[in-house]
Scaffold this active site. Sequence first.
Site, short mmCIF file in Angstrom:
data_model
loop_
_atom_site.label_atom_id
_atom_site.label_comp_id
_atom_site.label_asym_id
_atom_site.label_seq_id
_atom_site.Cartn_x
_atom_site.Cartn_y
_atom_site.Cartn_z
N PHE A 1 -16.69 -11.20 -4.04
CA PHE A 1 -18.10 -11.18 -3.60
C PHE A 1 -18.23 -11.14 -2.08
O PHE A 1 -19.30 -11.42 -1.55
CB PHE A 1 -18.85 -12.38 -4.18
CG PHE A 1 -18.83 -12.44 -5.69
CD1 PHE A 1 -19.58 -11.53 -6.44
CD2 PHE A 1 -18.03 -13.34 -6.36
CE1 PHE A 1 -19.55 -11.55 -7.83
CE2 PHE A 1 -17.99 -13.38 -7.75
CZ PHE A 1 -18.76 -12.48 -8.49
N PHE B 1 -31.73 -11.47 1.06
CA PHE B 1 -31.77 -10.08 0.61
C PHE B 1 -33.18 -9.59 0.33
O PHE B 1 -33.42 -8.80 -0.57
CB PHE B 1 -30.81 -9.85 -0.58
CG PHE B 1 -29.39 -9.67 -0.08
CD1 PHE B 1 -28.71 -10.74 0.48
CD2 PHE B 1 -28.78 -8.43 -0.11
CE1 PHE B 1 -27.44 -10.56 0.99
CE2 PHE B 1 -27.51 -8.25 0.41
CZ PHE B 1 -26.84 -9.32 0.96
N CYS C 1 -20.71 -0.43 -1.33
CA CYS C 1 -20.81 -1.17 -2.60
C CYS C 1 -22.10 -0.93 -3.37
O CYS C 1 -22.07 -0.46 -4.50
CB CYS C 1 -20.62 -2.65 -2.33
SG CYS C 1 -19.08 -2.98 -1.49
N ASP D 1 0.87 -1.18 0.00
CA ASP D 1 0.00 0.00 0.00
C ASP D 1 0.90 1.22 0.00
O ASP D 1 1.98 1.20 0.59
CB ASP D 1 -0.89 -0.01 1.26
CG ASP D 1 -2.15 0.81 1.06
OD1 ASP D 1 -3.24 0.22 1.10
OD2 ASP D 1 -2.04 2.04 0.85
N LYS E 1 -19.85 -9.07 -11.71
CA LYS E 1 -19.74 -8.39 -10.42
C LYS E 1 -20.81 -7.30 -10.27
O LYS E 1 -21.56 -7.26 -9.29
CB LYS E 1 -18.34 -7.79 -10.29
CG LYS E 1 -18.17 -6.83 -9.14
CD LYS E 1 -18.27 -7.53 -7.81
CE LYS E 1 -18.37 -6.53 -6.68
NZ LYS E 1 -18.24 -7.12 -5.38
C1 UGA Z 1 -22.12 -6.33 -0.84
C2 UGA Z 1 -22.41 -7.71 -1.44
O1 UGA Z 1 -23.35 -8.43 -0.63
C3 UGA Z 1 -21.12 -8.53 -1.59
O2 UGA Z 1 -21.40 -9.76 -2.25
C4 UGA Z 1 -20.12 -7.72 -2.42
O3 UGA Z 1 -18.87 -8.40 -2.54
C5 UGA Z 1 -19.87 -6.38 -1.73
O4 UGA Z 1 -21.13 -5.67 -1.63
C6 UGA Z 1 -18.90 -5.61 -2.59
O5 UGA Z 1 -19.23 -5.31 -3.74
O6 UGA Z 1 -17.77 -5.39 -2.15
P1 UGA Z 1 -21.71 -5.38 1.66
O7 UGA Z 1 -21.93 -4.04 1.04
O8 UGA Z 1 -20.52 -5.61 2.51
O9 UGA Z 1 -21.64 -6.52 0.49
O10 UGA Z 1 -22.97 -5.70 2.58
P2 UGA Z 1 -24.36 -6.46 2.40
O11 UGA Z 1 -24.47 -7.47 3.44
O12 UGA Z 1 -24.58 -6.90 1.01
O13 UGA Z 1 -25.40 -5.29 2.75
C7 UGA Z 1 -25.52 -4.13 1.91
C8 UGA Z 1 -26.67 -3.28 2.39
O14 UGA Z 1 -27.92 -3.90 2.10
C9 UGA Z 1 -26.69 -3.01 3.90
O15 UGA Z 1 -26.99 -1.66 4.12
C10 UGA Z 1 -27.81 -3.88 4.41
O16 UGA Z 1 -28.43 -3.36 5.56
C11 UGA Z 1 -28.75 -3.87 3.23
N1 UGA Z 1 -29.65 -5.04 3.18
C12 UGA Z 1 -29.16 -6.28 2.95
C13 UGA Z 1 -31.03 -4.85 3.31
O17 UGA Z 1 -31.52 -3.72 3.50
N2 UGA Z 1 -31.86 -5.94 3.23
C14 UGA Z 1 -31.38 -7.19 3.00
O18 UGA Z 1 -32.20 -8.13 2.93
C15 UGA Z 1 -30.01 -7.37 2.88
#
Ligand code: UGA
Length: 435
Positions: A152, A249, A260, A30, A204
């Site tokens: 992912f 989800f 993301c 980094d 992606k």
């Molecule tokens: C997301 C994807 O799930 C990963 O697969 C991906 O690798 C990552 O983005 C990325 O592109 O780096 P992340 O942003 O860490 O992961 O978190 P998530 O668990 O996906 O949640 C994202 C948002 O969706 C959160 O604000 C969560 O509260 C919301 N969410 C999730 C909902 O409102 N409802 C759901 O049913 C699930």
Amino acid sequence: MNICVIGTGYVGLVTGSVFADLGNEVVCVDKIDEKIAMLRRGEMPIYEPGLEEMVARNVADRRLHFSTDIGEGVRRSDVIFICVGTPPKESGEPDMTYIDEAARSIAVSLNQYKVVVNKSTVPVGTGDRVREIIEKNRTRNVEFDVVSNPEFLREGSAISDTLHPDRIVIGAPSQVVAMKILELYAPLERPMLITDVASAEIIKYASNAFLATKISFINSIANICDAAGADVVQVMKGMGYDQRIGAAFLQAGLGYGGSCFPKDSSALIHTADKLGYDFRILKAVVDVNKEQAQRFMDRMETALGTFEGKRIAILGLAFKPNTDDLRDAKSLEMIARLLAAGATVQAYDPIAMDKTREIFPQITYSKNAYDAACGADAVAIVTEWNEFKFLNMERLKEAMQGSILFDGRNIYDPVRMRRLGFDYYCVGRSVKDRC
Ligand code: UGA
């Protein structure tokens, strides 16, 4: 195998640690001196369950190293992973500065054949862009290949997502090149898909955009449930049992945040526009998401009469549980609106308070949920941390001045909350009479 990982954010640090754990020799590089100094001291620049232990184990076994010397990292490695950030520009388009910089650093240090793997989330066509930059800037006529291997992992479960991914996607210019990367992942024994580079890049974005679509869809259904007196949790279950839909989800709430979904949805809309396609569905997904927390706040304001002079407890600040990440966290827009309207905010989060203090030094930070609720006219659940699910609700209510409970993540049973005397508001579950 000798591996160099460029970038020590969530993706780079977790990827580097896991590859080291699988027995490879890894150097994570980094350009930020302070980050590398911290990592060398055994301190993590991010909060991620299990990461510190994994890093410590592999550093002790001398398989994992940290350095600011990108050139040296590139020269001693067979495979180089680019894991740098692609933050959004004002237009929604990702900023490719760090990708270009990484490609140039690789080019000038190319001393023998290497596979350059792009793990950052990048628009389709980036593989070609990286190839061109390296070709233009390399100082020796050495061969190399560029592969797309999207990540992912989710924050908060990054280690286990990396060790047990649903699939591994390798976008390579040929089967031979793909096999080199496949070899690295073979010990994980997970399904692998080999594609061309452009398809892997689109997989992606399409995956994140689809998951964001599921969330905005269920939130729209929740809004209909509220108006119709139905229960979105039951609706979600009834939909989720259909294997073609699936329940994942489909949790209704305040909308998605994080580093993301918001960024990647905007980036895909932008890419589609550039390619001459108007991605109307995704534009609507983004709009629904922008409105969702504000709609909930409108209901809060109506229930309270006004925000002015009210004391509101905010439980949960991180954009989701098990992380201290505040990027696009719903808490931030909610606190901003409450403060602008003249409310007093008392907040609590198990991990994200220090980071929030840098943004909102003027609010009160409490040592637990009960303290945050002390004297509050209303309590709002903004992030569904496990510890909020098992609160002593009698004690919480006792601490409050009022009895209004806003559950932005549907973590409580409406019947029980109303029985306990709360004036309970949640998302898409307004079936008071039939409960
Ligand atoms: C997301 C994807 O799930 C990963 O697969 C991906 O690798 C990552 O983005 C990325 O592109 O780096 P992340 O942003 O860490 O992961 O978190 P998530 O668990 O996906 O949640 C994202 C948002 O969706 C959160 O604000 C969560 O509260 C919301 N969410 C999730 C909902 O409102 N409802 C759901 O049913 C699930």
